[in-house]
Design a protein around this motif. Structure first.
Motif, PDB file in Angstrom:
ATOM      1  N   TYR A  14       0.873  -1.172   0.000  1.00  0.00           N
ATOM      2  CA  TYR A  14       0.000   0.000   0.000  1.00  0.00           C
ATOM      3  C   TYR A  14       0.907   1.217   0.000  1.00  0.00           C
ATOM      4  CZ  TYR A  14      -3.927   3.011   1.378  1.00  0.00           C
ATOM      5  OH  TYR A  14      -4.890   3.985   1.431  1.00  0.00           O
ATOM      6  N   PRO A  15       1.416   1.571  -1.192  1.00  0.00           N
ATOM      7  CA  PRO A  15       2.423   2.629  -1.229  1.00  0.00           C
ATOM      8  C   PRO A  15       1.845   3.972  -0.812  1.00  0.00           C
ATOM      9  CG  PRO A  15       1.876   1.866  -3.446  1.00  0.00           C
ATOM     10  CD  PRO A  15       1.040   1.075  -2.504  1.00  0.00           C
ATOM     11  N   LEU A  16       2.703   4.780  -0.229  1.00  0.00           N
ATOM     12  CA  LEU A  16       2.299   6.101   0.247  1.00  0.00           C
ATOM     13  C   LEU A  16       2.043   7.016  -0.954  1.00  0.00           C
ATOM     14  CD1 LEU A  16       2.228   6.883   3.220  1.00  0.00           C
ATOM     15  CD2 LEU A  16       4.530   7.793   2.966  1.00  0.00           C
ATOM     16  N   PRO A  17       0.858   7.667  -1.034  1.00  0.00           N
ATOM     17  CA  PRO A  17       0.644   8.616  -2.135  1.00  0.00           C
ATOM     18  C   PRO A  17       1.648   9.776  -2.042  1.00  0.00           C
ATOM     19  CG  PRO A  17      -1.401   8.210  -0.917  1.00  0.00           C
ATOM     20  CD  PRO A  17      -0.304   7.557  -0.152  1.00  0.00           C
ATOM     21  N   GLU A  18       1.964  10.365  -3.198  1.00  0.00           N
ATOM     22  CA  GLU A  18       2.989  11.419  -3.283  1.00  0.00           C
ATOM     23  C   GLU A  18       2.762  12.554  -2.260  1.00  0.00           C
ATOM     24  OE1 GLU A  18       6.392  12.922  -4.180  1.00  0.00           O
ATOM     25  OE2 GLU A  18       5.727  11.000  -4.997  1.00  0.00           O
ATOM     26  N   PRO A  19       1.516  13.117  -2.141  1.00  0.00           N
ATOM     27  CA  PRO A  19       1.340  14.213  -1.167  1.00  0.00           C
ATOM     28  C   PRO A  19       1.633  13.762   0.264  1.00  0.00           C
ATOM     29  CG  PRO A  19      -0.632  13.957  -2.541  1.00  0.00           C
ATOM     30  CD  PRO A  19       0.271  12.820  -2.867  1.00  0.00           C
ATOM     31  N   LEU A  24       5.159  13.899   5.036  1.00  0.00           N
ATOM     32  CA  LEU A  24       6.035  13.289   6.044  1.00  0.00           C
ATOM     33  C   LEU A  24       7.448  13.865   5.968  1.00  0.00           C
ATOM     34  CD1 LEU A  24       5.122   9.486   6.114  1.00  0.00           C
ATOM     35  CD2 LEU A  24       4.630  11.232   7.818  1.00  0.00           C
ATOM     36  N   GLN A  25       7.918  14.085   4.714  1.00  0.00           N
ATOM     37  CA  GLN A  25       9.277  14.609   4.567  1.00  0.00           C
ATOM     38  C   GLN A  25       9.402  16.006   5.168  1.00  0.00           C
ATOM     39  OE1 GLN A  25       9.913  13.936   0.416  1.00  0.00           O
ATOM     40  NE2 GLN A  25      11.055  12.046   0.771  1.00  0.00           N
ATOM     41  N   THR A  26       8.352  16.841   4.969  1.00  0.00           N
ATOM     42  CA  THR A  26       8.447  18.192   5.537  1.00  0.00           C
ATOM     43  C   THR A  26       8.354  18.136   7.059  1.00  0.00           C
ATOM     44  OG1 THR A  26       6.108  18.427   5.051  1.00  0.00           O
ATOM     45  CG2 THR A  26       7.597  19.561   3.574  1.00  0.00           C
ATOM     46  N   ALA A 311      -3.836  14.217   3.234  1.00  0.00           N
ATOM     47  CA  ALA A 311      -2.625  13.891   2.473  1.00  0.00           C
ATOM     48  C   ALA A 311      -2.664  12.447   1.980  1.00  0.00           C
ATOM     49  CB  ALA A 311      -1.392  14.115   3.340  1.00  0.00           C
ATOM     50  N   LEU A 312      -3.243  11.561   2.789  1.00  0.00           N
ATOM     51  CA  LEU A 312      -3.280  10.140   2.418  1.00  0.00           C
ATOM     52  C   LEU A 312      -4.407   9.806   1.455  1.00  0.00           C
ATOM     53  CD1 LEU A 312      -2.660   8.345   5.831  1.00  0.00           C
ATOM     54  CD2 LEU A 312      -1.117   8.490   3.895  1.00  0.00           C
ATOM     55  N   SER A 313      -5.318  10.770   1.243  1.00  0.00           N
ATOM     56  CA  SER A 313      -6.540  10.438   0.504  1.00  0.00           C
ATOM     57  C   SER A 313      -6.265  10.060  -0.948  1.00  0.00           C
ATOM     58  CB  SER A 313      -7.517  11.610   0.544  1.00  0.00           C
ATOM     59  OG  SER A 313      -6.996  12.668  -0.236  1.00  0.00           O
ATOM     60  N   GLY A 314      -5.105  10.467  -1.473  1.00  0.00           N
ATOM     61  CA  GLY A 314      -4.768  10.113  -2.849  1.00  0.00           C
ATOM     62  C   GLY A 314      -5.430  11.027  -3.872  1.00  0.00           C
ATOM     63  N   HIS A 315      -6.245  12.007  -3.422  1.00  0.00           N
ATOM     64  CA  HIS A 315      -6.890  12.928  -4.365  1.00  0.00           C
ATOM     65  C   HIS A 315      -5.903  14.042  -4.726  1.00  0.00           C
ATOM     66  CE1 HIS A 315     -10.751  11.017  -3.948  1.00  0.00           C
ATOM     67  NE2 HIS A 315     -10.700  11.137  -2.642  1.00  0.00           N
ATOM     68  N   THR A 316      -4.813  13.659  -5.397  1.00  0.00           N
ATOM     69  CA  THR A 316      -3.700  14.582  -5.608  1.00  0.00           C
ATOM     70  C   THR A 316      -4.133  15.888  -6.264  1.00  0.00           C
ATOM     71  OG1 THR A 316      -2.557  12.542  -6.061  1.00  0.00           O
ATOM     72  CG2 THR A 316      -1.287  14.545  -6.367  1.00  0.00           C
ATOM     73  N   ARG A 317      -4.930  15.785  -7.359  1.00  0.00           N
ATOM     74  CA  ARG A 317      -5.272  16.998  -8.109  1.00  0.00           C
ATOM     75  C   ARG A 317      -6.339  17.829  -7.406  1.00  0.00           C
ATOM     76  NH1 ARG A 317      -6.653  15.324 -13.794  1.00  0.00           N
ATOM     77  NH2 ARG A 317      -6.419  13.253 -12.940  1.00  0.00           N
ATOM     78  N   LEU A 318      -7.187  17.139  -6.641  1.00  0.00           N
ATOM     79  CA  LEU A 318      -8.282  17.837  -5.949  1.00  0.00           C
ATOM     80  C   LEU A 318      -7.800  18.631  -4.746  1.00  0.00           C
ATOM     81  CD1 LEU A 318     -11.366  15.465  -5.471  1.00  0.00           C
ATOM     82  CD2 LEU A 318     -11.373  17.861  -6.129  1.00  0.00           C
ATOM     83  N   LEU A 319      -6.702  18.127  -4.153  1.00  0.00           N
ATOM     84  CA  LEU A 319      -6.326  18.583  -2.819  1.00  0.00           C
ATOM     85  C   LEU A 319      -6.024  20.085  -2.741  1.00  0.00           C
ATOM     86  CD1 LEU A 319      -6.346  16.913  -0.312  1.00  0.00           C
ATOM     87  CD2 LEU A 319      -3.878  16.608  -0.521  1.00  0.00           C
ATOM     88  N   GLY A 320      -5.202  20.596  -3.696  1.00  0.00           N
ATOM     89  CA  GLY A 320      -4.821  22.013  -3.674  1.00  0.00           C
ATOM     90  C   GLY A 320      -6.042  22.919  -3.724  1.00  0.00           C
ATOM     91  N   PRO A 321      -6.900  22.782  -4.785  1.00  0.00           N
ATOM     92  CA  PRO A 321      -8.094  23.633  -4.865  1.00  0.00           C
ATOM     93  C   PRO A 321      -9.002  23.470  -3.648  1.00  0.00           C
ATOM     94  CG  PRO A 321      -7.770  22.410  -6.920  1.00  0.00           C
ATOM     95  CD  PRO A 321      -6.725  21.937  -5.975  1.00  0.00           C
ATOM     96  N   LEU A 322      -9.104  22.239  -3.139  1.00  0.00           N
ATOM     97  CA  LEU A 322      -9.987  22.008  -1.986  1.00  0.00           C
ATOM     98  C   LEU A 322      -9.490  22.792  -0.771  1.00  0.00           C
ATOM     99  CD1 LEU A 322     -12.253  20.286  -0.513  1.00  0.00           C
ATOM    100  CD2 LEU A 322     -10.369  18.855   0.225  1.00  0.00           C
ATOM    101  N   ALA A 383      -5.247   0.892   5.887  1.00  0.00           N
ATOM    102  CA  ALA A 383      -4.352   1.794   6.613  1.00  0.00           C
ATOM    103  C   ALA A 383      -3.261   1.042   7.393  1.00  0.00           C
ATOM    104  CB  ALA A 383      -5.167   2.700   7.526  1.00  0.00           C
ATOM    105  N   PRO A 384      -3.566  -0.124   8.025  1.00  0.00           N
ATOM    106  CA  PRO A 384      -2.482  -0.808   8.749  1.00  0.00           C
ATOM    107  C   PRO A 384      -1.305  -1.197   7.851  1.00  0.00           C
ATOM    108  CG  PRO A 384      -4.605  -1.716   9.399  1.00  0.00           C
ATOM    109  CD  PRO A 384      -4.868  -0.782   8.254  1.00  0.00           C
ATOM    110  N   TYR A 385      -1.550  -1.339   6.519  1.00  0.00           N
ATOM    111  CA  TYR A 385      -0.446  -1.680   5.612  1.00  0.00           C
ATOM    112  C   TYR A 385       0.568  -0.549   5.522  1.00  0.00           C
ATOM    113  CZ  TYR A 385      -2.668  -5.942   3.934  1.00  0.00           C
ATOM    114  OH  TYR A 385      -3.203  -7.203   3.861  1.00  0.00           O
ATOM    115  N   LEU A 386       0.105   0.694   5.803  1.00  0.00           N
ATOM    116  CA  LEU A 386       1.032   1.829   5.756  1.00  0.00           C
ATOM    117  C   LEU A 386       2.136   1.675   6.791  1.00  0.00           C
ATOM    118  CD1 LEU A 386      -1.418   4.820   5.359  1.00  0.00           C
ATOM    119  CD2 LEU A 386       0.275   4.037   3.705  1.00  0.00           C
TER     120      LEU A 386
END
Ligand SMILES: Cc1cc2nc3c(=O)[nH]c(=O)nc-3n(C[C@H](O)[C@H](O)[C@H](O)COP(=O)(O)OP(=O)(O)OC[C@H]3O[C@@H](n4cnc5c(N)ncnc54)[C@H](O)[C@@H]3O)c2cc1C
Length: 388
Positions: A14-19, A24-26, A311-322, A383-386
């Motif tokens: 269950y790979p971590l989505p980019e956002p 986490l990195q920040t 951040a985990l929701s995976g809605h990468t394109r939606l997230l900024g405008p939301l 989520a436990p796979y994360l």
């Protein structure tokens, strides 16, 4: 095959989505992944078994390692570092209660400690062997997983106690029923474990906690079989089911249990709303609970969990405008996400949804429909796979 040093099936990632990775990195800076101990090296460290030979018991090192630790953070650190300082001496997989009886008698005869093992998802060290003089026998109940009886009239189902969540639900759902007990560990935890730890599920608000579902049980104890028949509600106490509930494997092995089940719900919906801060969300959650609407869950996240969830929701394109839209509406960095579930028949869903939305708005909430709920429902057991 289940991971020996982590969560879930080895084939499932269950790979971590980019956002989420960026988030986490920040927060944490670049990660330095410590090297995991290799399975073969850990197996070489297995101490000799102290158990005499028994036809139902294996002393295979891999079996013993797989039953040596649960799923807590300290358990994981020990497994990944290969620092296992206490091992069960043997593991047994009984197929019926006669075999459970034989194993209890064997343990008593030789003075061994016996650990009942369900899915091994304990996060509090329940199933970890203690170091000591006596040998330790772990009894894995997973082969006892059958539906023994379903009474569609009384809505009572009797299962063997080693059945895990997906096996239990599929046997019920193909007959038009559900238990509705969904702890986040549902994929691996078992009926016996739920009873022995008084577990609660993600939708317990509607379906009830395990103690509200348990009607009767049978245990094999060191001194014989204890039968707790499925009595109707009674004014005369004490309620002996509480011997099994929360017993944490200390009184004996729960071999089967009778549960109150329900017909499959006509409709289930999961919806979301944002609040400007925690206080508004708390007020709304309290009002929802006190109104006694037919909700199956109310789950309020604090600002940090809200940010993580988005951040985990995976809605990468939606997230900024939301996030920009939420900020403009006054839902800034202290915003809290509330997810609520409705379980009822179709005309009622819209009635409950309307009333819930009124309550949420009265507390400053912004109902945003079903996407946060759908996202949560999709990943509720992933989520436990994360953690891997
Ligand atoms: C990712 C994750 C999420 C979780 N989410 C939840 C949650 O939402 N709600 C919740 O309540 N808990 C949760 N837990 C904790 C755990 O899953 C529960 O305590 C669960 O009920 C344990 O079930 P199990 O079958 O894995 O039992 P095990 O871990 O195998 O055993 C737990 C205890 O029960 C005893 N036991 C097991 N089977 C039997 C039996 N047949 N007879 C007698 N004693 C027995 C064991 O001896 C031990 O003392 C979670 C754990 C993890 C790792």
């Amino acid at each position: 095959m289940r991971r020996w040093n982590g969560w879930g099936d080895e084939a499932i990632e269950y790979p971590l989505p980019e956002p989420a990775l960026h988030f986490l990195q920040t927060r944490l800076g670049p990660a330095q992944t410590p090297e995991d101990a290799r399975l073969s090296s850990v197996l070489e460290m297995a101490p000799n078994s102290r158990l005499p030979v028994h036809g139902l018991v294996t002393t295979d090192a891999l079996e013993r390692l797989r039953h040596a630790r649960g799923q807590s953070l300290p358990d994981w650190i020990q497994l990944r570092a290969g620092m296992i300082d206490s091992w069960p001496d043997g593991v047994a997989y009984p197929s019926n209660r006669e075999q459970v009886r034989l194993l209890l008698d064997f343990a008593q005869e030789i003075g061994a400690r016996l650990i009942p093992y369900g899915g091994g998802t304990s996060v509090v060290g329940h199933i970890n062997p203690l170091r000591g003089q006596a040998p330790v026998l772990t009894v894995d109940m997973s082969r006892m997983n059958r539906l023994l009886d379903l009474d569609p009239r009384s809505h009572l189902a009797t299962f063997e106690a080693g059945v895990h969540g997906p096996q239990l639900e599929s046997q019920l759902q193909e007959r038009g029923f559900t238990l509705g007990h969904y702890p986040q560990s549902w994929e691996y935890s078992t009926l016996g474990g739920w009873i022995a730890t008084r577990s609660s599920g993600q939708q317990s608000l509607y379906y009830g906690r395990i103690e509200q579902m348990l009607v009767g049980a049978e245990l094999e104890t060191p001194s014989g079989r204890l039968v707790l028949p499925p009595y109707p509600a009674s004014a005369a106490g004490p309620d002996l089911r509480h011997l099994a509930l929360g017993s944490e494997g200390r009184l004996g092995l729960i071999t089967q249990a009778t549960l109150r089940v329900r017909p499959l719900p006509a409709q289930e919906a999961f919806l979301g709303a944002f609040f400007r801060d925690w206080e508004g969300g708390m007020e709304a959650a309290r009002n929802l609970a006190q109104e006694k609407l037919r909700l199956s869950m109310v789950r309020l996240s604090d600002p940090e969990e809200t940010e993580t969830t988005l951040a985990l929701s995976g809605h990468t394109r939606l997230l900024g405008p939301l996030l920009r839209a939420l900020r403009l509406l006054g839902y800034g960095p202290q915003r809290c996400l509330l997810i609520y579930g409705i379980t009822t028949s179709p005309p009622d869903v819209s009635r409950v949804q309307r009333r819930a939305a009124e309550i949420l708005r009265a507390c400053g909430g912004l109902p945003v429909g079903s996407w946060p709920g759908r996202t949560w429902a999709r990943s509720r057991f992933k989520a436990p796979y994360l953690r891997n």
